[in-house]
Motif scaffolding. Structure first.
Motif, short mmCIF file in Angstrom:
data_model
loop_
_atom_site.label_atom_id
_atom_site.label_comp_id
_atom_site.label_asym_id
_atom_site.label_seq_id
_atom_site.Cartn_x
_atom_site.Cartn_y
_atom_site.Cartn_z
N LEU A 118 0.83 -1.20 0.00
CA LEU A 118 0.00 0.00 0.00
C LEU A 118 0.86 1.26 0.00
CD1 LEU A 118 -2.83 1.18 0.07
CD2 LEU A 118 -2.75 1.10 2.56
N GLY A 119 0.83 1.96 -1.13
CA GLY A 119 1.51 3.24 -1.23
C GLY A 119 0.52 4.38 -1.23
N ASN A 120 1.03 5.58 -1.01
CA ASN A 120 0.17 6.76 -1.12
C ASN A 120 -0.43 6.87 -2.52
OD1 ASN A 120 0.15 8.41 1.44
ND2 ASN A 120 2.37 8.17 1.19
N ASP A 121 0.34 6.46 -3.53
CA ASP A 121 -0.19 6.52 -4.89
C ASP A 121 -1.31 5.50 -5.11
OD1 ASP A 121 1.71 4.49 -4.60
OD2 ASP A 121 2.53 4.69 -6.61
N ASP A 122 -1.17 4.31 -4.51
CA ASP A 122 -2.21 3.29 -4.64
C ASP A 122 -3.54 3.80 -4.07
OD1 ASP A 122 -0.29 1.30 -5.56
OD2 ASP A 122 0.39 1.23 -3.49
N ARG A 164 1.92 11.38 7.68
CA ARG A 164 2.37 11.13 6.32
C ARG A 164 3.45 12.14 5.88
NH1 ARG A 164 -1.68 8.13 3.25
NH2 ARG A 164 -2.72 6.86 4.84
N HIS A 165 3.63 13.19 6.62
CA HIS A 165 4.58 14.24 6.22
C HIS A 165 5.69 14.34 7.26
CE1 HIS A 165 1.97 15.92 2.99
NE2 HIS A 165 1.02 15.37 3.74
N ASP A 166 6.90 14.45 6.81
CA ASP A 166 8.02 14.60 7.73
C ASP A 166 8.98 15.64 7.18
OD1 ASP A 166 9.78 13.30 5.83
OD2 ASP A 166 9.00 11.38 6.53
N GLU A 167 10.06 15.87 7.89
CA GLU A 167 10.99 16.94 7.52
C GLU A 167 12.04 16.50 6.52
OE1 GLU A 167 12.58 18.53 11.11
OE2 GLU A 167 10.65 19.31 11.83
N THR A 168 12.12 15.22 6.21
CA THR A 168 13.11 14.78 5.23
C THR A 168 12.80 15.43 3.89
OG1 THR A 168 11.79 12.81 4.66
CG2 THR A 168 13.46 12.57 6.38
N CYS A 169 13.81 15.86 3.20
CA CYS A 169 13.67 16.53 1.89
C CYS A 169 12.80 17.78 2.00
CB CYS A 169 13.10 15.59 0.83
SG CYS A 169 14.02 14.05 0.66
N ASN A 170 12.65 18.28 3.21
CA ASN A 170 11.88 19.51 3.44
C ASN A 170 10.39 19.34 3.13
OD1 ASN A 170 11.82 22.19 4.39
ND2 ASN A 170 11.80 23.00 2.30
N GLY A 171 9.90 18.10 3.24
CA GLY A 171 8.46 17.88 3.06
C GLY A 171 8.17 16.79 2.05
N GLY A 172 6.93 16.76 1.60
CA GLY A 172 6.51 15.80 0.58
C GLY A 172 6.11 14.45 1.13
N LEU A 173 5.25 13.76 0.39
CA LEU A 173 4.81 12.43 0.78
C LEU A 173 5.83 11.37 0.36
CD1 LEU A 173 1.05 12.49 -0.29
CD2 LEU A 173 1.90 12.30 2.05
N TYR A 186 11.59 6.38 -0.23
CA TYR A 186 11.53 7.03 -1.54
C TYR A 186 10.36 8.01 -1.56
CZ TYR A 186 12.01 7.11 -6.71
OH TYR A 186 12.23 7.46 -8.02
N LYS A 187 10.63 9.24 -1.98
CA LYS A 187 9.56 10.23 -2.17
C LYS A 187 9.38 10.42 -3.67
CE LYS A 187 9.60 12.52 2.29
NZ LYS A 187 9.55 13.79 3.06
N ASN A 188 8.23 9.99 -4.16
CA ASN A 188 8.07 9.98 -5.61
C ASN A 188 7.00 10.96 -6.08
OD1 ASN A 188 5.86 8.48 -4.78
ND2 ASN A 188 6.24 6.76 -6.16
N THR A 189 7.06 11.24 -7.35
CA THR A 189 6.19 12.25 -7.95
C THR A 189 4.75 11.79 -7.99
OG1 THR A 189 8.02 13.10 -9.27
CG2 THR A 189 5.82 13.60 -10.05
N ILE A 190 4.50 10.51 -8.28
CA ILE A 190 3.11 10.07 -8.44
C ILE A 190 2.35 10.12 -7.12
CG2 ILE A 190 3.61 7.61 -8.18
CD1 ILE A 190 1.02 9.33 -10.52
N ALA A 191 2.99 9.80 -6.01
CA ALA A 191 2.30 9.89 -4.72
C ALA A 191 1.90 11.34 -4.44
CB ALA A 191 3.19 9.36 -3.61
N ASN A 192 2.84 12.26 -4.65
CA ASN A 192 2.54 13.67 -4.43
C ASN A 192 1.60 14.20 -5.50
OD1 ASN A 192 4.33 14.75 -2.06
ND2 ASN A 192 5.60 13.30 -3.18
#
Length: 459
Positions: A118-122, A164-173, A186-192
């Motif tokens: 289960l990913g955020n994109d799924d 779902r949000h943390d400070e790594t990479c200054n944000g993002g899912l 991994y922080k990917n484009t499709i999830a965001n």
């Protein structure tokens, strides 16, 4: 199993067999007839409405079948579009059963039996299909069942949660939801992109500015971390261990298209903001430049050497569907987009000459002949491409809002109490989870612009 116009069209072509060399999209009637038969053939991959089967899912995940949970969610969205474009309600009851059943016990599209894949994109793909149902006024479920708008809000709220949000990479899912899943780093484009897309659409539908603020924030993060460039190249993602600086520069068509559609909704929501107009224009130009060589959809990272995963074999359909949908909320792009969608759809149907029935669709549209590649994704691609041609011919294909005819009941607090799969709180692992996880952790090597890691593959 199905008893309306789609069955009639399919039965007629069955008799024709291999003698039926290709479909036609010359007229509106041809488009509907072709779409009906392609839809019928797509549904032959679905068994969830049969005795003893699980409603809502395609066979899988590997090794139990080819398909991960998310792709069925995408398929229902494709069929909702098909219904609205053509008026064929053959599959509406199946769609409703599927989407309600898979909502899960908390009505948030996080069913426990898919935890280990289960990913955020799924989750996001199921949420976007629910959002589409609300926007297109797909028939509402019974009052005691989850409602389309509330389901979309639940997905958004779970993804907006601080967990779902943390400070790594200054944000993002992150890509994955449970911390124990392979790909959680991994922080990917499709999830965001799913989150951005839902936020933009919920903002327009409800006029609640909080959704728009999240959409703005998500766009700014994706652009700031370098996933979207100034030339509107849209890259796949990066790892938190490298502060998201190890960019995976693979460009998948659905990454562009999901941001393009969301940006079009933001353009509409902001009454034609120049900033959003520029972004829509840039993404359209990027999509045509990168994914439509010679006017035919081409999935560059995998189709170049045919190293496609099952997931990637469905991306062209989303590209077509979302580009077409964008023209309804940002009409200024129609002169650029519609001719390309038509030339690409013409190439798509030319591949539908395969197998014993003489009409199974392939994947490599540019070859304009069946390439031996068949599956639910390939059929879904062609259905999306053909159905989307109706955007020029069906004035009822309109994205409504709560104030302009929407009937779906919402719940702004939906999903607020959902379990976030924190450490020590994971649901029991099932045999299906273990089977899926074994494949999830496999390494895929694809050669395009260099070697890139399996995280970019969607699975």
């Amino acid at each position: 199993m199905y008893t309306t116009s789609s069955v009639v069209a399919a039965t007629a072509l069955l008799g024709a067999g291999a003698a039926y060399a290709a479909y036609s999209i010359d007229t509106v009637a041809d488009i509907k007839k072709t779409a009906a038969t392609v839809a019928w053939d797509l549904m032959q991959y679905y068994h969830g409405n049969e005795t003893g089967q699980t409603p809502g899912i395609l066979p899988g995940p590997p090794p139990a079948g080819d398909y991960y949970w998310w792709e069925a969610g995408a398929m229902w969205g494709t069929l909702i579009d098909y219904w609205k474009y053509t008026g064929d309600d053959s599959y509406n009851a199946v769609i409703t059963q599927a989407m309600v059943h898979q909502a899960g016990p908390n009505r948030d599209y996080m069913p426990p039996n898919v935890t280990l894949s289960l990913g955020n994109d799924d989750q996001g793909f199921w949420g976007m299909s629910a959002m589409l149902a609300a926007e297109l006024r797909f028939p509402d479920p019974p009052p005691d069942q989850p409602q389309w708008l509330a389901l979309a809000q639940a997905v958004f709220n779970t993804q907006a949660s601080p967990e779902r949000h943390d400070e790594t990479c200054n944000g993002g899912l992150r890509w994955q939801i449970p911390w124990s899943n392979a790909g959680y780093d991994y922080k990917n484009t499709i999830a965001n992109g799913c989150f951005f897309n839902l936020g933009a659409r919920l903002a327009r539908y409800t006029r609640n500015k909080t959704y728009a603020e999240w959409a703005e924030k998500t766009w700014d993060w994706v652009e700031g971390v370098g996933y979207i460039t100034k030339d509107y190249q849209v890259y796949d993602g990066a790892h938190v261990d490298y502060n998201c600086t190890d960019l995976n520069r693979a460009q998948f068509s659905y990454n562009n298209a999901i941001f393009l559609l969301g940006a079009a909704f933001m353009y509409n929501y902001t009454d034609g903001s120049p900033k959003w107009r520029d972004r829509v224009d840039g993404l359209v130009d990027g999509a045509i430049r990168d994914f439509f060589p010679d006017g035919v959809a081409f999935e560059v990272p995998c189709e170049t050497n045919m190293t496609c995963t099952t997931d990637m074999l469905s991306f062209k359909g989303y590209l077509h569907r979302w580009l077409a949908a964008a023209t309804t909320v940002a009409p200024f792009i129609a002169p650029k987009v519609l001719p390309v969608l038509r030339s690409s759809a013409e190439a798509a149907i030319s591949t539908c000459t395969g197998e014993a029935d003489g009409r199974t669709c392939g994947f490599q549209w540019a070859k304009r002949q069946y390439d031996g590649s068949k599956g639910a994704g390939q059929q879904m691609n062609v259905l999306g491409a053909v159905s989307a041609l109706m955007v020029e011919h069906n004035p009822d294909y309109v994205f409504v809002t709560a104030d302009s005819g929407g009937t779906s009941k919402g719940d702004p607090n939906a999903g607020m109490n959902s379990k976030q799969y924190n450490p020590g709180e994971l649901p029991p692992v099932t045999a299906r989870d273990r089977a899926g996880a074994g494949v999830v952790t496999a390494v895929l090597v694809v050669s395009v612009v260099g070697t890139f890691l399996w995280m970019s593959m969607g699975r």
